[in-house]
Design a protein around this motif. Structure first.
Motif, PDB file in Angstrom:
ATOM      1  N   ASN A  49      -9.836  -7.861  12.572  1.00  0.00           N
ATOM      2  CA  ASN A  49      -9.421  -9.109  11.922  1.00  0.00           C
ATOM      3  C   ASN A  49     -10.524  -9.681  11.036  1.00  0.00           C
ATOM      4  OD1 ASN A  49      -6.955  -9.098  13.254  1.00  0.00           O
ATOM      5  ND2 ASN A  49      -7.715 -10.331  14.941  1.00  0.00           N
ATOM      6  N   GLY A  52     -12.311  -6.553   5.844  1.00  0.00           N
ATOM      7  CA  GLY A  52     -11.291  -6.229   4.863  1.00  0.00           C
ATOM      8  C   GLY A  52     -11.780  -5.215   3.848  1.00  0.00           C
ATOM      9  N   LYS A  56      -7.495  -6.452   1.648  1.00  0.00           N
ATOM     10  CA  LYS A  56      -6.646  -6.565   2.833  1.00  0.00           C
ATOM     11  C   LYS A  56      -7.478  -6.359   4.087  1.00  0.00           C
ATOM     12  CE  LYS A  56      -2.547  -5.076   0.507  1.00  0.00           C
ATOM     13  NZ  LYS A  56      -1.271  -4.438   0.592  1.00  0.00           N
ATOM     14  N   ARG A  57      -7.156  -7.139   5.122  1.00  0.00           N
ATOM     15  CA  ARG A  57      -7.822  -6.942   6.398  1.00  0.00           C
ATOM     16  C   ARG A  57      -7.401  -5.591   6.992  1.00  0.00           C
ATOM     17  NH1 ARG A  57      -6.600 -11.656  10.380  1.00  0.00           N
ATOM     18  NH2 ARG A  57      -4.554 -10.853   9.942  1.00  0.00           N
ATOM     19  N   SER A  59      -6.936  -4.937  10.012  1.00  0.00           N
ATOM     20  CA  SER A  59      -5.921  -5.165  11.051  1.00  0.00           C
ATOM     21  C   SER A  59      -4.517  -5.303  10.485  1.00  0.00           C
ATOM     22  CB  SER A  59      -6.270  -6.430  11.849  1.00  0.00           C
ATOM     23  OG  SER A  59      -6.282  -7.556  11.001  1.00  0.00           O
ATOM     24  N   ASP A  60      -4.392  -5.566   9.191  1.00  0.00           N
ATOM     25  CA  ASP A  60      -3.075  -5.710   8.569  1.00  0.00           C
ATOM     26  C   ASP A  60      -2.509  -4.369   8.101  1.00  0.00           C
ATOM     27  OD1 ASP A  60      -3.196  -8.429   8.992  1.00  0.00           O
ATOM     28  OD2 ASP A  60      -3.989  -8.852   6.991  1.00  0.00           O
ATOM     29  N   SER A  61      -3.275  -3.312   8.220  1.00  0.00           N
ATOM     30  CA  SER A  61      -2.813  -1.996   7.757  1.00  0.00           C
ATOM     31  C   SER A  61      -1.853  -1.374   8.729  1.00  0.00           C
ATOM     32  CB  SER A  61      -3.998  -1.053   7.571  1.00  0.00           C
ATOM     33  OG  SER A  61      -4.879  -1.590   6.609  1.00  0.00           O
TER      34      SER A  61
END
Length: 61
Positions: A49, A52, A56-57, A59-61
């Protein structure tokens, strides 16, 4: 005394971190001619988190 900081995402095993410290110490000692016992390695772990890439972080992948 060389001090090396390595930042990693969380999730590596103790064995992986142990090997990393050993190999970084050896590389720094060899390239700087500093005695291995004077090389300090600090591992800083980050949550996905808090990291990035390309806007984009992780964790968002």
């Amino acid at each position: 005394m060389p001090i090396v900081t390595v930042k990693l995402l969380e999730g590596r095993s103790d064995d992986q971190k142990r090997a990393l410290v050993e190999k970084v110490t050896a590389a720094v000692s060899e390239t700087t001619n500093a005695p291995a016992e004077k090389v300090a390695v600090i591992i800083e772990e980050m949550s996905p988190n808090h990291y990035g890439v390309a806007g984009k972080r992780v964790s968002d992948s």
